[in-house]
Scaffold this motif. Sequence first.
Motif, mmCIF file in Angstrom:
data_model
loop_
_atom_site.group_PDB
_atom_site.id
_atom_site.type_symbol
_atom_site.label_atom_id
_atom_site.label_comp_id
_atom_site.label_asym_id
_atom_site.label_seq_id
_atom_site.Cartn_x
_atom_site.Cartn_y
_atom_site.Cartn_z
ATOM 1 N N GLN A 1 15.566 -34.378 0.550
ATOM 2 C CA GLN A 1 16.256 -33.095 0.709
ATOM 3 C C GLN A 1 17.143 -33.090 1.954
ATOM 4 O OE1 GLN A 1 14.249 -29.332 -0.290
ATOM 5 N NE2 GLN A 1 12.402 -30.556 -0.683
ATOM 6 N N ARG A 2 16.624 -33.638 3.050
ATOM 7 C CA ARG A 2 17.439 -33.709 4.270
ATOM 8 C C ARG A 2 18.680 -34.582 4.033
ATOM 9 N NH1 ARG A 2 15.487 -33.310 9.604
ATOM 10 N NH2 ARG A 2 14.679 -31.210 9.934
ATOM 11 N N ALA B 1 15.320 -37.839 9.472
ATOM 12 C CA ALA B 1 14.270 -36.922 8.994
ATOM 13 C C ALA B 1 12.888 -37.537 9.172
ATOM 14 C CB ALA B 1 14.506 -36.566 7.528
ATOM 15 N N PHE C 1 9.804 -35.008 9.546
ATOM 16 C CA PHE C 1 10.059 -34.042 8.472
ATOM 17 C C PHE C 1 9.455 -34.582 7.173
ATOM 18 C CE2 PHE C 1 12.725 -31.607 5.458
ATOM 19 C CZ PHE C 1 12.489 -30.343 5.963
ATOM 20 N N ASP D 1 18.122 -24.983 4.096
ATOM 21 C CA ASP D 1 19.366 -25.673 4.429
ATOM 22 C C ASP D 1 19.990 -26.327 3.205
ATOM 23 O OD1 ASP D 1 19.018 -24.915 7.018
ATOM 24 O OD2 ASP D 1 18.554 -26.917 7.798
ATOM 25 N N THR E 1 7.551 -28.768 1.307
ATOM 26 C CA THR E 1 8.614 -27.780 1.487
ATOM 27 C C THR E 1 8.455 -26.701 0.413
ATOM 28 O OG1 THR E 1 10.279 -28.663 -0.051
ATOM 29 C CG2 THR E 1 10.109 -29.725 2.113
ATOM 30 N N ALA F 1 20.783 -39.964 7.683
ATOM 31 C CA ALA F 1 20.172 -38.635 7.707
ATOM 32 C C ALA F 1 18.712 -38.708 7.266
ATOM 33 C CB ALA F 1 20.950 -37.685 6.796
ATOM 34 N N VAL G 1 21.376 -32.666 2.084
ATOM 35 C CA VAL G 1 22.193 -31.733 2.872
ATOM 36 C C VAL G 1 23.425 -32.460 3.405
ATOM 37 C CG1 VAL G 1 22.279 -30.295 4.931
ATOM 38 C CG2 VAL G 1 20.236 -30.272 3.481
ATOM 39 N N THR G 2 23.206 -33.635 3.948
ATOM 40 C CA THR G 2 24.319 -34.424 4.475
ATOM 41 C C THR G 2 25.282 -34.835 3.363
ATOM 42 O OG1 THR G 2 23.034 -35.253 6.345
ATOM 43 C CG2 THR G 2 24.908 -36.592 5.655
ATOM 44 N N SER H 1 10.741 -34.319 0.805
ATOM 45 C CA SER H 1 11.349 -33.640 1.960
ATOM 46 C C SER H 1 12.461 -34.481 2.579
ATOM 47 C CB SER H 1 10.277 -33.336 3.008
ATOM 48 O OG SER H 1 9.650 -34.538 3.452
#
Length: 397
Positions: free
Chosen positions: A275-276, A56, A61, A72, A65, A52, A279-280, A272
Amino acid sequence: MNQLAERLSRISEPQTIKMAKLGRELKAQGIDIVDLSIGEPDFDTPEHIREAAKKAIDEGFTHYTPVAGIADLRQAVIHKLKRDNGLDYTPEQIVVSTGAKQCLANAVLALVDPGDEVIIPTPYWVTYSEQVKLCQGEVVFVPCGIENNYKITPAQLEAAITPKTKLFMFSSPCNPTGSVYSKEELAALAEVFEKHPNIYIISDEIYEYINYVGKHESIAQFGDLKNRTILINGLSKGFAMTGWRLGYLAAPLDIARACDKIQSQFTSATCSITQRAAVTALTGDLSSAHAMVAEFKKRRAFIHEALKEIPGLLVNDPEGAFYMFPDMSAFFGKSYEGQTINNADDLCMYLLHRAHVSTVTGAAFQQPNCIRLSYATSMDKLQEGVKRMKEWLGKLS
Protein backbone atom coordinates in the motif's frame (compact mmCIF):
# COMPACT_ATOMS: atom_id res chain seq x y z
CA MET A 1 -16.31 -40.20 1.72
CA ASN A 2 -16.37 -36.42 1.91
CA GLN A 3 -17.42 -34.65 -1.27
CA LEU A 4 -16.27 -31.28 -2.54
CA ALA A 5 -18.80 -28.48 -2.78
CA GLU A 6 -21.07 -28.45 -5.82
CA ARG A 7 -20.01 -24.90 -6.70
CA LEU A 8 -16.63 -26.21 -7.86
CA SER A 9 -18.35 -27.98 -10.74
CA ARG A 10 -19.50 -24.63 -12.11
CA ILE A 11 -16.01 -23.27 -12.75
CA SER A 12 -12.83 -24.38 -14.51
CA GLU A 13 -9.13 -23.57 -14.30
CA PRO A 14 -8.23 -20.53 -16.44
CA GLN A 15 -6.67 -21.57 -19.76
CA THR A 16 -4.19 -18.71 -19.35
CA ILE A 17 -2.79 -20.33 -16.21
CA LYS A 18 -2.99 -23.82 -17.72
CA MET A 19 -0.89 -22.90 -20.77
CA ALA A 20 1.70 -21.08 -18.64
CA LYS A 21 1.92 -24.21 -16.47
CA LEU A 22 2.40 -26.51 -19.48
CA GLY A 23 5.09 -24.22 -20.83
CA ARG A 24 6.97 -24.28 -17.52
CA GLU A 25 6.78 -28.08 -17.43
CA LEU A 26 8.34 -28.34 -20.89
CA LYS A 27 11.03 -25.81 -19.94
CA ALA A 28 11.85 -27.97 -16.92
CA GLN A 29 12.50 -30.83 -19.37
CA GLY A 30 15.10 -28.71 -21.14
CA ILE A 31 12.91 -27.62 -24.07
CA ASP A 32 13.38 -24.07 -25.30
CA ILE A 33 9.86 -22.60 -25.04
CA VAL A 34 9.00 -19.13 -26.30
CA ASP A 35 6.25 -18.13 -23.89
CA LEU A 36 3.67 -15.83 -25.49
CA SER A 37 0.91 -16.97 -23.15
CA ILE A 38 1.28 -14.91 -20.02
CA GLY A 39 -0.14 -11.42 -19.50
CA GLU A 40 2.64 -9.99 -17.38
CA PRO A 41 4.99 -7.08 -18.18
CA ASP A 42 8.59 -8.26 -18.49
CA PHE A 43 9.84 -5.08 -16.78
CA ASP A 44 10.94 -4.59 -13.19
CA THR A 45 8.89 -2.38 -10.91
CA PRO A 46 10.25 1.20 -11.18
CA GLU A 47 12.98 1.99 -8.66
CA HIS A 48 11.22 4.87 -6.89
CA ILE A 49 8.30 2.54 -6.09
CA ARG A 50 10.63 -0.17 -4.79
CA GLU A 51 12.39 2.42 -2.61
CA ALA A 52 9.05 3.45 -1.10
CA ALA A 53 8.44 -0.17 -0.09
CA LYS A 54 11.88 -0.46 1.48
CA LYS A 55 11.27 2.71 3.44
CA ALA A 56 7.96 1.33 4.71
CA ILE A 57 9.75 -1.77 5.98
CA ASP A 58 12.53 0.26 7.61
CA GLU A 59 9.92 2.43 9.34
CA GLY A 60 8.14 -0.62 10.71
CA PHE A 61 4.99 -0.11 8.64
CA THR A 62 4.22 -3.82 8.90
CA HIS A 63 0.94 -4.07 10.78
CA TYR A 64 -2.71 -4.49 9.90
CA THR A 65 -4.37 -1.60 8.10
CA PRO A 66 -8.05 -0.71 7.61
CA VAL A 67 -9.79 -3.27 5.38
CA ALA A 68 -10.45 -0.76 2.59
CA GLY A 69 -6.88 0.55 2.62
CA ILE A 70 -4.85 3.22 4.38
CA ALA A 71 -6.14 6.80 4.18
CA ASP A 72 -3.11 8.01 2.20
CA LEU A 73 -3.66 5.37 -0.47
CA ARG A 74 -7.36 6.01 -0.85
CA GLN A 75 -6.55 9.70 -1.26
CA ALA A 76 -3.94 8.75 -3.86
CA VAL A 77 -6.56 6.78 -5.78
CA ILE A 78 -8.92 9.78 -5.60
CA HIS A 79 -6.09 11.99 -6.90
CA LYS A 80 -5.41 9.60 -9.78
CA LEU A 81 -9.08 9.33 -10.80
CA LYS A 82 -9.41 13.11 -10.85
CA ARG A 83 -6.11 13.68 -12.66
CA ASP A 84 -6.49 10.98 -15.31
CA ASN A 85 -10.24 10.53 -15.64
CA GLY A 86 -11.87 13.74 -14.45
CA LEU A 87 -13.94 11.78 -11.90
CA ASP A 88 -14.65 12.81 -8.30
CA TYR A 89 -14.87 10.28 -5.46
CA THR A 90 -14.74 10.32 -1.66
CA PRO A 91 -12.47 8.06 0.41
CA GLU A 92 -15.49 5.97 1.47
CA GLN A 93 -16.08 5.05 -2.18
CA ILE A 94 -12.62 3.49 -2.60
CA VAL A 95 -11.77 -0.09 -1.63
CA VAL A 96 -8.22 -1.42 -2.00
CA SER A 97 -7.84 -5.18 -2.44
CA THR A 98 -5.29 -7.90 -3.01
CA GLY A 99 -5.27 -7.48 -6.78
CA ALA A 100 -7.88 -6.30 -9.27
CA LYS A 101 -9.22 -9.85 -9.44
CA GLN A 102 -10.32 -9.61 -5.81
CA CYS A 103 -11.95 -6.26 -6.57
CA LEU A 104 -13.94 -7.98 -9.31
CA ALA A 105 -14.91 -10.82 -6.98
CA ASN A 106 -16.01 -8.40 -4.26
CA ALA A 107 -18.19 -6.47 -6.71
CA VAL A 108 -19.78 -9.56 -8.28
CA LEU A 109 -20.49 -11.06 -4.84
CA ALA A 110 -22.05 -7.76 -3.77
CA LEU A 111 -24.36 -7.53 -6.78
CA VAL A 112 -25.26 -10.91 -8.27
CA ASP A 113 -27.95 -13.19 -6.84
CA PRO A 114 -29.00 -16.60 -8.22
CA GLY A 115 -30.83 -16.11 -11.50
CA ASP A 116 -29.57 -12.58 -12.17
CA GLU A 117 -28.37 -12.13 -15.74
CA VAL A 118 -24.94 -10.66 -16.42
CA ILE A 119 -24.09 -9.47 -19.93
CA ILE A 120 -20.48 -10.06 -21.01
CA PRO A 121 -19.32 -9.10 -24.51
CA THR A 122 -16.94 -11.66 -25.96
CA PRO A 123 -14.02 -12.11 -26.33
CA TYR A 124 -13.60 -11.37 -22.63
CA TRP A 125 -11.26 -12.05 -19.73
CA VAL A 126 -11.82 -15.57 -18.49
CA THR A 127 -12.49 -14.75 -14.84
CA TYR A 128 -15.65 -12.67 -15.38
CA SER A 129 -17.97 -15.56 -16.19
CA GLU A 130 -16.52 -17.88 -13.55
CA GLN A 131 -17.17 -15.37 -10.78
CA VAL A 132 -20.76 -14.94 -11.99
CA LYS A 133 -21.22 -18.72 -12.00
CA LEU A 134 -19.95 -18.96 -8.43
CA CYS A 135 -22.78 -16.57 -7.48
CA GLN A 136 -25.24 -18.72 -9.47
CA GLY A 137 -25.89 -15.87 -11.87
CA GLU A 138 -26.73 -16.45 -15.52
CA VAL A 139 -24.04 -15.40 -17.99
CA VAL A 140 -25.29 -13.82 -21.22
CA PHE A 141 -22.47 -13.81 -23.76
CA VAL A 142 -22.66 -11.34 -26.66
CA PRO A 143 -20.28 -12.38 -29.47
CA CYS A 144 -18.38 -9.44 -30.95
CA GLY A 145 -16.56 -10.11 -34.22
CA ILE A 146 -13.29 -8.95 -35.68
CA GLU A 147 -15.22 -6.81 -38.18
CA ASN A 148 -15.99 -4.41 -35.30
CA ASN A 149 -12.59 -4.93 -33.66
CA TYR A 150 -14.25 -7.23 -31.11
CA LYS A 151 -16.36 -4.45 -29.53
CA ILE A 152 -20.04 -4.60 -28.63
CA THR A 153 -22.42 -2.29 -30.51
CA PRO A 154 -25.36 -0.41 -28.96
CA ALA A 155 -27.78 -2.59 -30.95
CA GLN A 156 -26.19 -5.77 -29.59
CA LEU A 157 -26.34 -4.41 -26.04
CA GLU A 158 -29.99 -3.43 -26.34
CA ALA A 159 -30.91 -6.84 -27.75
CA ALA A 160 -29.21 -8.66 -24.86
CA ILE A 161 -31.02 -6.78 -22.09
CA THR A 162 -33.98 -8.47 -20.40
CA PRO A 163 -35.95 -7.78 -17.20
CA LYS A 164 -33.47 -10.10 -15.42
CA THR A 165 -30.36 -8.15 -16.45
CA LYS A 166 -28.49 -7.00 -13.35
CA LEU A 167 -24.96 -6.30 -14.53
CA PHE A 168 -22.77 -5.57 -17.56
CA MET A 169 -19.04 -6.46 -17.39
CA PHE A 170 -16.36 -5.37 -19.85
CA SER A 171 -12.79 -4.15 -20.15
CA SER A 172 -11.18 -1.32 -22.08
CA PRO A 173 -8.42 -1.72 -23.14
CA CYS A 174 -9.53 -5.32 -23.54
CA ASN A 175 -7.89 -8.56 -22.57
CA PRO A 176 -7.58 -10.59 -24.87
CA THR A 177 -8.10 -8.42 -27.97
CA GLY A 178 -6.37 -5.14 -27.17
CA SER A 179 -9.48 -3.29 -28.32
CA VAL A 180 -10.10 0.17 -26.86
CA TYR A 181 -13.51 1.85 -26.73
CA SER A 182 -13.44 5.44 -27.94
CA LYS A 183 -15.33 8.22 -26.22
CA GLU A 184 -17.91 8.15 -28.99
CA GLU A 185 -18.41 4.40 -28.71
CA LEU A 186 -18.84 4.59 -24.94
CA ALA A 187 -21.27 7.49 -25.30
CA ALA A 188 -23.40 5.37 -27.62
CA LEU A 189 -23.46 2.51 -25.10
CA ALA A 190 -24.27 4.99 -22.34
CA GLU A 191 -27.41 6.03 -24.22
CA VAL A 192 -28.61 2.43 -24.01
CA PHE A 193 -27.87 2.19 -20.30
CA GLU A 194 -29.71 5.43 -19.64
CA LYS A 195 -32.90 3.67 -20.80
CA HIS A 196 -32.28 0.85 -18.29
CA PRO A 197 -31.54 2.50 -14.92
CA ASN A 198 -31.46 -0.77 -12.92
CA ILE A 199 -28.40 -2.20 -14.66
CA TYR A 200 -24.99 -1.89 -12.99
CA ILE A 201 -21.71 -1.71 -14.91
CA ILE A 202 -18.33 -3.16 -14.01
CA SER A 203 -15.70 -1.34 -16.05
CA ASP A 204 -12.34 -3.11 -15.87
CA GLU A 205 -9.69 -0.49 -16.66
CA ILE A 206 -6.57 -2.34 -15.49
CA TYR A 207 -4.82 -1.72 -18.85
CA GLU A 208 -5.64 2.00 -18.82
CA TYR A 209 -2.07 3.24 -19.23
CA ILE A 210 -1.23 0.75 -22.00
CA ASN A 211 -3.11 2.69 -24.64
CA TYR A 212 -1.71 3.54 -28.08
CA VAL A 213 -4.48 5.75 -29.45
CA GLY A 214 -4.70 8.66 -27.03
CA LYS A 215 -6.48 9.49 -23.81
CA HIS A 216 -8.18 6.68 -21.92
CA GLU A 217 -11.94 7.10 -21.69
CA SER A 218 -14.15 5.70 -18.93
CA ILE A 219 -17.85 4.97 -19.26
CA ALA A 220 -18.35 6.47 -15.78
CA GLN A 221 -18.04 9.97 -17.28
CA PHE A 222 -21.46 9.87 -18.97
CA GLY A 223 -24.66 11.19 -17.39
CA ASP A 224 -25.52 9.45 -14.15
CA LEU A 225 -23.67 6.23 -15.00
CA LYS A 226 -21.04 6.96 -12.34
CA ASN A 227 -23.78 6.25 -9.77
CA ARG A 228 -24.02 2.63 -10.96
CA THR A 229 -20.54 1.96 -12.34
CA ILE A 230 -17.84 0.06 -10.47
CA LEU A 231 -14.41 1.05 -11.79
CA ILE A 232 -11.75 -1.64 -11.42
CA ASN A 233 -8.07 -0.78 -11.68
CA GLY A 234 -4.72 -1.63 -10.14
CA LEU A 235 -0.95 -1.54 -10.41
CA SER A 236 -0.04 -4.82 -12.07
CA LYS A 237 -0.01 -3.77 -15.73
CA GLY A 238 0.77 -0.06 -15.89
CA PHE A 239 3.45 -0.17 -13.18
CA ALA A 240 4.80 -3.73 -13.72
CA MET A 241 3.71 -4.71 -10.19
CA THR A 242 2.04 -8.09 -10.75
CA GLY A 243 3.62 -9.75 -7.74
CA TRP A 244 2.80 -6.88 -5.38
CA ARG A 245 -0.92 -7.77 -5.54
CA LEU A 246 -2.83 -4.54 -5.29
CA GLY A 247 -6.02 -3.49 -7.02
CA TYR A 248 -8.66 -0.93 -6.21
CA LEU A 249 -12.24 -0.13 -7.04
CA ALA A 250 -14.24 3.08 -7.05
CA ALA A 251 -17.98 2.64 -6.69
CA PRO A 252 -21.24 4.10 -5.43
CA LEU A 253 -21.12 4.33 -1.64
CA ASP A 254 -23.48 1.43 -0.92
CA ILE A 255 -21.55 -0.91 -3.19
CA ALA A 256 -18.18 0.20 -1.81
CA ARG A 257 -19.43 -0.49 1.72
CA ALA A 258 -20.69 -3.91 0.65
CA CYS A 259 -17.30 -4.74 -0.90
CA ASP A 260 -15.56 -3.61 2.29
CA LYS A 261 -17.86 -5.90 4.30
CA ILE A 262 -17.23 -8.90 2.02
CA GLN A 263 -13.48 -8.37 2.00
CA SER A 264 -13.40 -8.16 5.79
CA GLN A 265 -14.50 -11.81 5.90
CA PHE A 266 -12.07 -13.09 3.27
CA THR A 267 -8.67 -11.39 3.28
CA SER A 268 -9.10 -8.21 5.31
CA ALA A 269 -6.60 -5.57 4.11
CA THR A 270 -3.90 -6.08 1.53
CA CYS A 271 -0.18 -5.88 2.33
CA SER A 272 0.73 -2.72 4.25
CA ILE A 273 4.08 -2.40 2.46
CA THR A 274 2.47 -2.72 -0.96
CA GLN A 275 0.00 0.00 0.00
CA ARG A 276 2.82 2.42 0.82
CA ALA A 277 4.46 1.62 -2.52
CA ALA A 278 1.14 2.17 -4.26
CA VAL A 279 0.88 5.71 -2.90
CA THR A 280 4.17 6.53 -4.58
CA ALA A 281 3.11 4.80 -7.82
CA LEU A 282 -0.16 6.69 -8.12
CA THR A 283 1.09 10.13 -7.10
CA GLY A 284 4.70 10.08 -8.32
CA ASP A 285 6.51 10.40 -11.63
CA LEU A 286 4.89 8.39 -14.44
CA SER A 287 7.87 8.51 -16.80
CA SER A 288 8.80 4.87 -16.11
CA ALA A 289 5.28 3.75 -17.01
CA HIS A 290 5.37 5.86 -20.18
CA ALA A 291 8.73 4.34 -21.18
CA MET A 292 7.36 0.84 -20.71
CA VAL A 293 4.35 1.63 -22.88
CA ALA A 294 6.61 3.09 -25.57
CA GLU A 295 8.46 -0.24 -25.70
CA PHE A 296 5.19 -2.16 -25.88
CA LYS A 297 4.18 0.05 -28.80
CA LYS A 298 7.34 -0.93 -30.71
CA ARG A 299 6.68 -4.61 -30.08
CA ARG A 300 3.06 -4.20 -31.12
CA ALA A 301 4.13 -2.66 -34.43
CA PHE A 302 6.53 -5.54 -35.08
CA ILE A 303 4.24 -8.43 -34.22
CA HIS A 304 1.23 -6.90 -35.96
CA GLU A 305 3.10 -6.63 -39.25
CA ALA A 306 4.84 -10.00 -38.81
CA LEU A 307 1.58 -11.86 -38.21
CA LYS A 308 -0.07 -10.20 -41.20
CA GLU A 309 2.66 -11.72 -43.37
CA ILE A 310 1.71 -15.28 -42.36
CA PRO A 311 -0.72 -16.64 -44.99
CA GLY A 312 -4.09 -17.55 -43.49
CA LEU A 313 -4.01 -15.35 -40.39
CA LEU A 314 -6.66 -12.68 -39.97
CA VAL A 315 -5.35 -9.97 -37.65
CA ASN A 316 -7.14 -7.10 -35.93
CA ASP A 317 -5.43 -3.83 -35.02
CA PRO A 318 -5.15 -3.73 -31.21
CA GLU A 319 -5.20 -0.25 -29.71
CA GLY A 320 -4.13 -1.10 -26.16
CA ALA A 321 -2.96 -3.79 -23.70
CA PHE A 322 -0.22 -6.15 -24.97
CA TYR A 323 -2.03 -8.91 -26.85
CA MET A 324 -2.65 -9.99 -30.42
CA PHE A 325 -5.77 -12.03 -31.10
CA PRO A 326 -5.52 -13.43 -34.65
CA ASP A 327 -8.25 -15.51 -36.28
CA MET A 328 -6.66 -18.89 -37.08
CA SER A 329 -9.67 -20.67 -38.62
CA ALA A 330 -7.94 -20.95 -42.02
CA PHE A 331 -5.80 -23.71 -40.50
CA PHE A 332 -8.68 -25.78 -39.14
CA GLY A 333 -9.02 -29.10 -40.93
CA LYS A 334 -5.35 -29.13 -41.96
CA SER A 335 -2.86 -31.79 -40.84
CA TYR A 336 0.80 -32.56 -40.33
CA GLU A 337 2.20 -36.09 -39.85
CA GLY A 338 -1.20 -37.46 -38.88
CA GLN A 339 -2.07 -34.63 -36.48
CA THR A 340 -5.22 -32.78 -37.58
CA ILE A 341 -6.06 -29.29 -36.38
CA ASN A 342 -9.78 -29.24 -35.62
CA ASN A 343 -9.96 -26.08 -33.53
CA ALA A 344 -7.98 -23.44 -31.65
CA ASP A 345 -7.26 -25.86 -28.78
CA ASP A 346 -5.58 -28.26 -31.20
CA LEU A 347 -3.64 -25.43 -32.81
CA CYS A 348 -2.29 -24.21 -29.46
CA MET A 349 -1.11 -27.71 -28.59
CA TYR A 350 0.45 -28.08 -32.05
CA LEU A 351 2.34 -24.80 -31.64
CA LEU A 352 3.42 -25.73 -28.12
CA HIS A 353 4.71 -29.22 -28.87
CA ARG A 354 5.96 -28.69 -32.44
CA ALA A 355 7.03 -25.05 -32.63
CA HIS A 356 7.68 -24.78 -28.89
CA VAL A 357 5.65 -21.55 -28.72
CA SER A 358 3.17 -21.18 -25.87
CA THR A 359 -0.10 -19.36 -26.68
CA VAL A 360 -3.67 -19.43 -25.32
CA THR A 361 -6.71 -20.81 -27.12
CA GLY A 362 -9.40 -18.31 -28.05
CA ALA A 363 -11.98 -20.79 -26.79
CA ALA A 364 -11.02 -19.68 -23.29
CA PHE A 365 -12.31 -16.21 -24.19
CA GLN A 366 -15.45 -17.45 -26.03
CA GLN A 367 -13.87 -16.92 -29.46
CA PRO A 368 -12.96 -20.42 -30.72
CA ASN A 369 -11.50 -19.24 -34.04
CA CYS A 370 -8.66 -17.30 -32.41
CA ILE A 371 -5.58 -17.65 -30.25
CA ARG A 372 -4.10 -15.06 -27.90
CA LEU A 373 -0.46 -14.01 -28.12
CA SER A 374 1.14 -11.79 -25.50
CA TYR A 375 3.90 -9.46 -26.62
CA ALA A 376 4.89 -8.62 -23.04
CA THR A 377 8.26 -10.21 -23.69
CA SER A 378 11.53 -9.21 -25.32
CA MET A 379 11.79 -8.33 -29.01
CA ASP A 380 14.25 -11.21 -29.49
CA LYS A 381 11.72 -13.71 -28.13
CA LEU A 382 8.93 -12.19 -30.21
CA GLN A 383 11.01 -12.48 -33.37
CA GLU A 384 11.91 -16.08 -32.57
CA GLY A 385 8.33 -16.96 -31.66
CA VAL A 386 6.86 -15.57 -34.88
CA LYS A 387 9.59 -17.26 -36.91
CA ARG A 388 8.72 -20.64 -35.37
CA MET A 389 4.99 -20.08 -35.81
CA LYS A 390 5.41 -19.23 -39.49
CA GLU A 391 7.57 -22.31 -40.06
CA TRP A 392 5.24 -24.79 -38.39
CA LEU A 393 2.00 -23.29 -39.64
CA GLY A 394 3.50 -23.61 -43.11
CA LYS A 395 3.83 -27.38 -42.62
CA LEU A 396 0.06 -27.79 -42.23
CA SER A 397 -1.78 -28.88 -45.37
